[in-house]
Enzyme design. Structure first.
Site, PDB file in Angstrom:
ATOM      1  N   GLY A   1     -23.113 -20.312 -14.789  1.00  0.00           N
ATOM      2  CA  GLY A   1     -22.698 -21.599 -15.348  1.00  0.00           C
ATOM      3  C   GLY A   1     -23.828 -22.605 -15.209  1.00  0.00           C
TER       4      GLY A   1
ATOM      5  CD  GLN B   1     -26.243 -27.172 -12.575  1.00  0.00           C
ATOM      6  OE1 GLN B   1     -25.390 -26.664 -13.295  1.00  0.00           O
ATOM      7  NE2 GLN B   1     -26.795 -26.524 -11.559  1.00  0.00           N
TER       8      GLN B   1
ATOM      9  CB  CYS C   1     -25.547 -24.805  -6.896  1.00  0.00           C
ATOM     10  SG  CYS C   1     -25.757 -26.065  -8.160  1.00  0.00           S
ATOM     11  CG  LEU C   2     -28.365 -21.720 -11.673  1.00  0.00           C
ATOM     12  CD1 LEU C   2     -28.567 -21.630 -13.177  1.00  0.00           C
ATOM     13  CD2 LEU C   2     -28.946 -20.496 -10.988  1.00  0.00           C
TER      14      LEU C   2
ATOM     15  CG  HIS D   1     -19.926 -24.836  -9.155  1.00  0.00           C
ATOM     16  ND1 HIS D   1     -20.356 -24.452  -7.894  1.00  0.00           N
ATOM     17  CD2 HIS D   1     -21.038 -25.292  -9.796  1.00  0.00           C
ATOM     18  CE1 HIS D   1     -21.652 -24.690  -7.789  1.00  0.00           C
ATOM     19  NE2 HIS D   1     -22.101 -25.188  -8.930  1.00  0.00           N
ATOM     20  CD  GLU D   2     -21.400 -24.954 -13.699  1.00  0.00           C
ATOM     21  OE1 GLU D   2     -22.123 -25.960 -13.889  1.00  0.00           O
ATOM     22  OE2 GLU D   2     -21.750 -24.007 -12.975  1.00  0.00           O
TER      23      GLU D   2
ATOM     24  CG  HIS E   1     -22.820 -29.375 -11.433  1.00  0.00           C
ATOM     25  ND1 HIS E   1     -23.778 -29.817 -10.542  1.00  0.00           N
ATOM     26  CD2 HIS E   1     -22.782 -28.024 -11.296  1.00  0.00           C
ATOM     27  CE1 HIS E   1     -24.275 -28.774  -9.889  1.00  0.00           C
ATOM     28  NE2 HIS E   1     -23.692 -27.668 -10.316  1.00  0.00           N
TER      29      HIS E   1
HETATM   30 ZN    ZN Z   1     -24.003 -25.794  -9.568  1.00  0.00          ZN
END
Ligand code: ZN
Length: 202
Positions: free
Chosen positions: A52, A57, A100-101, A142-143, A146
């Protein structure tokens, strides 16, 4: 004079970049430029082996994210875009390990709803409703966090947060050294760019 168009160049930003704390407003329209951003975000997500990726991000103040629970770029049917997502009626609780990226290498257990209902718009601007569970439900929560400026580390229990404290400090040191070298704009410059982009689409 050549008629060259600027191609958007996006990359994943890391904690503690301030755009990760930006709360995004709903988008007003879906157009070809937005679809191009979305295509690039899928590429970037696969490149970093994620499942995701939210717009903030990649330093964009827009309320959408992309997801593919399989993480496999060949699984096109599992690719989903959520524009202006709203989470409804979460049910049950489940704990699962998240990463998380934007904080690569940091992992920790997060309690989320086991099932969620999500309302959003898709690539062609059509509304849809998803009833999700398991990994997909976790990704969507999670997204969506963000897009509200929240990170999974905000949801760790104090003892779990203490375990990743040193790693987080390394990200803070790295961010500060980029600032010191002039590779990272000042907070007010980042905020001005975000607000300019936001005014174009929200
Ligand atoms: Zn993340």
């Amino acid at each position: 004079m050549s008629d060259r168009r600027c191609k958007l160049k996006i990359e994943v930003i890391h904690y503690p970049h301030p755009t990760l704390r930006h709360v995004s407003k709903p988008l007003k329209r879906v157009d070809s430029e937005l679809r191009e951003m979305i295509a690039q975000m899928f590429d970037l997500m696969y490149e970093h082996e994620g499942v995701g990726l939210a717009a903030n991000q990649v330093d964009l103040p827009y309320r959408f994210f992309v997801a593919n629970p399989t993480g496999d770029p060949r699984e096109k049917n599992s690719e989903h875009v959520f524009i202006n997502p709203i989470l409804r009626s979460g049910k049950g609780k489940a704990e699962g390990e998240e990463g998380c990226l934007s904080i690569p290498g940091v992992l920790g257990p997060v309690i989320r709803n086991e099932r969620v209902k999500v309302e959003a718009y898709g690539l062609t601007g059509e509304p849809f409703v998803g009833e999700l569970d398991g990994l997909f439900a976790r990704i969507v929560q999670h997204e969506t966090d963000h897009l509200d400026g929240k990170l999974f580390i905000d949801r760790l229990a104090p003892t779990q947060l203490a375990e990743v404290k040193d790693l987080l400090e390394e990200f803070q040191v790295d961010f500060q050294s980029k600032r010191d070298c002039g590779e990272m704009p000042a907070d007010d410059q980042i905020a001005a760019r975000i607000s300019e982009l936001e005014n174009l689409r929200t």
